[in-house]
Scaffold this active site. Sequence first.
Site, PDB file in Angstrom:
ATOM      1  CB  CYS A  86      -0.936   0.008   1.205  1.00 45.93           C
ATOM      2  SG  CYS A  86      -1.954  -1.467   1.275  1.00 45.93           S
ATOM      3  CG  HIS A 126      -3.250   3.268   2.392  1.00 49.83           C
ATOM      4  ND1 HIS A 126      -3.727   2.911   1.156  1.00 49.83           N
ATOM      5  CD2 HIS A 126      -3.292   2.138   3.159  1.00 49.83           C
ATOM      6  CE1 HIS A 126      -4.049   1.627   1.179  1.00 49.83           C
ATOM      7  NE2 HIS A 126      -3.787   1.138   2.376  1.00 49.83           N
ATOM      8  CG  ASN A 177      -6.583  -1.163   1.362  1.00 52.31           C
ATOM      9  OD1 ASN A 177      -5.892  -0.678   0.467  1.00 52.31           O
ATOM     10  ND2 ASN A 177      -6.075  -1.658   2.475  1.00 52.31           N
TER      11      ASN A 177
HETATM   12  O1  UT7 Z   1      -3.729  -1.405   3.590  1.00 54.31           O
HETATM   13  C1  UT7 Z   1      -2.712  -1.972   4.329  1.00 54.31           C
HETATM   14  C2  UT7 Z   1      -2.950  -1.945   5.730  1.00 54.31           C
HETATM   15  N1  UT7 Z   1      -4.168  -2.605   6.120  1.00 54.31           N
HETATM   16  C3  UT7 Z   1      -4.868  -2.063   7.069  1.00 54.31           C
HETATM   17  O2  UT7 Z   1      -4.549  -0.975   7.492  1.00 54.31           O
HETATM   18  C4  UT7 Z   1      -6.007  -2.834   7.675  1.00 54.31           C
HETATM   19  C5  UT7 Z   1      -5.967  -2.659   9.144  1.00 54.31           C
HETATM   20  N2  UT7 Z   1      -6.957  -3.401   9.896  1.00 54.31           N
HETATM   21  C6  UT7 Z   1      -8.285  -3.113   9.883  1.00 54.31           C
HETATM   22  O3  UT7 Z   1      -8.734  -2.284   9.116  1.00 54.31           O
HETATM   23  C7  UT7 Z   1      -9.171  -3.808  10.889  1.00 54.31           C
HETATM   24  O4  UT7 Z   1      -8.363  -4.529  11.788  1.00 54.31           O
HETATM   25  C8  UT7 Z   1     -10.221  -4.781  10.263  1.00 54.31           C
HETATM   26  C9  UT7 Z   1     -11.285  -3.976   9.560  1.00 54.31           C
HETATM   27  C10 UT7 Z   1      -9.534  -5.739   9.315  1.00 54.31           C
HETATM   28  C11 UT7 Z   1     -10.901  -5.583  11.368  1.00 54.31           C
HETATM   29  O5  UT7 Z   1     -11.465  -4.706  12.326  1.00 54.31           O
HETATM   30  P1  UT7 Z   1     -11.226  -4.970  13.888  1.00 54.31           P
HETATM   31  O6  UT7 Z   1     -11.966  -3.928  14.615  1.00 54.31           O
HETATM   32  O7  UT7 Z   1      -9.730  -5.051  14.082  1.00 54.31           O
HETATM   33  O8  UT7 Z   1     -11.953  -6.351  14.101  1.00 54.31           O
HETATM   34  P2  UT7 Z   1     -11.353  -7.737  14.626  1.00 54.31           P
HETATM   35  O9  UT7 Z   1     -10.566  -8.407  13.571  1.00 54.31           O
HETATM   36  O10 UT7 Z   1     -10.692  -7.518  15.949  1.00 54.31           O
HETATM   37  O11 UT7 Z   1     -12.695  -8.537  14.852  1.00 54.31           O
HETATM   38  C12 UT7 Z   1     -13.687  -8.087  15.766  1.00 54.31           C
HETATM   39  C13 UT7 Z   1     -14.864  -9.034  15.720  1.00 54.31           C
HETATM   40  C14 UT7 Z   1     -14.478 -10.488  15.857  1.00 54.31           C
HETATM   41  O12 UT7 Z   1     -15.478 -11.146  16.602  1.00 54.31           O
HETATM   42  P3  UT7 Z   1     -15.259 -11.471  18.169  1.00 54.31           P
HETATM   43  O13 UT7 Z   1     -14.016 -12.318  18.220  1.00 54.31           O
HETATM   44  O14 UT7 Z   1     -15.082 -10.154  18.828  1.00 54.31           O
HETATM   45  O15 UT7 Z   1     -16.513 -12.189  18.507  1.00 54.31           O
HETATM   46  C15 UT7 Z   1     -14.499 -10.988  14.437  1.00 54.31           C
HETATM   47  O16 UT7 Z   1     -14.719 -12.378  14.346  1.00 54.31           O
HETATM   48  O17 UT7 Z   1     -15.552  -8.920  14.471  1.00 54.31           O
HETATM   49  C16 UT7 Z   1     -15.641 -10.206  13.864  1.00 54.31           C
HETATM   50  N3  UT7 Z   1     -15.527 -10.043  12.412  1.00 54.31           N
HETATM   51  C17 UT7 Z   1     -16.584  -9.841  11.624  1.00 54.31           C
HETATM   52  N4  UT7 Z   1     -17.903  -9.744  11.857  1.00 54.31           N
HETATM   53  C18 UT7 Z   1     -18.725  -9.498  10.826  1.00 54.31           C
HETATM   54  C19 UT7 Z   1     -14.413 -10.033  11.663  1.00 54.31           C
HETATM   55  N5  UT7 Z   1     -14.706  -9.822  10.379  1.00 54.31           N
HETATM   56  C20 UT7 Z   1     -16.061  -9.693  10.323  1.00 54.31           C
HETATM   57  C21 UT7 Z   1     -16.972  -9.447   9.283  1.00 54.31           C
HETATM   58  N6  UT7 Z   1     -18.273  -9.354   9.567  1.00 54.31           N
HETATM   59  N7  UT7 Z   1     -16.554  -9.270   8.014  1.00 54.31           N
END
Ligand code: UT7
Length: 326
Positions: free
Chosen positions: A113, A253, A283
Amino acid sequence: MLRARIVGTGSSVPEKVLTNFDLEKMVDTSDEWITTRTGIKERRIAGDGEYTSTLATRAAARALEMSGVAADEIDLLIVATVTPDFPFPSTACIVQSNLGASRAAAFDVSAACSGFIYGLSLASNAIKTGAASKALIIGAEILTRILDWTDRNTCLLFGDGAGAAVLSSCTDEHGILSTHIHSDGSYWELLYQEGCGSRNPAVQETFDAKRHFLRMQGNEVFKLAVRAMEDAALEALGANGLSPADIDIFIPHQANRRIIDAIGKRLGLGSDKVFVNLDRYGNTSAASIPIALDEANRTGRMGDGDLVLFDAFGGGLTWGSALIRW
Ligand code: UT7
């Protein structure tokens, strides 16, 4: 003093739109989760017969048209991508052939990215030293072809597109004031494509183990992104004796609305100064900053002499910034 100035911008995204509501039918997710956790509402998906070079060529042609620079005047042609048409030759060589940029040295940059900022940095330095006088920098990706459409942690985050900028040397107060690029390879496993390189070649076992798909530890990347992007922004301002209050438009970004908001808050920027379009494209990796730049430029967001800050972060890990007097 010799500097590189952006004299034309262009972008191209595929026509096909995939909304959060479409994704609700594909994986266990909801528009509400995607919107509140990421800020993304929809993304573009490349169609049959559209390749990274197709989008890159279209974006570049638009940037050249705006700049008034002819393709055969370009000395340096850089495509930033992690989803090239082929492992080799470079996508830049294919774009060179499509455009007729016959004098250019053409090559790809792989910095995920942050790739556009890396390419911009290389070209800006080449122009500053007189090694080149005109350059074409393109960020182009078709990430949707390396996504696991059964993995809700990744498949809804990314989209396809390309953006481009034409650089020309200038001697007045305009142009790229500075670029800063950084990497920390110790975090490479946080965001990567494990298969189809020399380690896990394109054989049946690789596909059976789904190693050809992008993998990311999102929440780890999230924390590191906020810190590194804030550091890169302050580094750019500090190197030029400026402060966040001097910024007219901040083009980060476009990975996650919460990351963008956190950096904007840390820098004390009003929302009117922060350019956001990830709600429409998701993204697009190396393409995200040049697509945003082109939209900001074509909608008149930048005036003569405005201070523009680019700030990127991505797999590698890589990050960087560029400060521009428009
Ligand atoms: O471009 C290069 C760099 N990339 C980035 O900058 C991406 C950086 N990361 C992010 O944008 C975020 O970490 C994500 C959007 C990928 C994820 O968001 P998060 O707030 O970090 O969520 P998480 O992975 O900690 O998941 C939270 C909860 C989990 O459930 P529990 O364990 O709390 O019950 C996941 O299983 O959300 C759940 N979850 C979803 N629920 C519905 C994860 N993906 C989904 C989904 N739909 N698609």
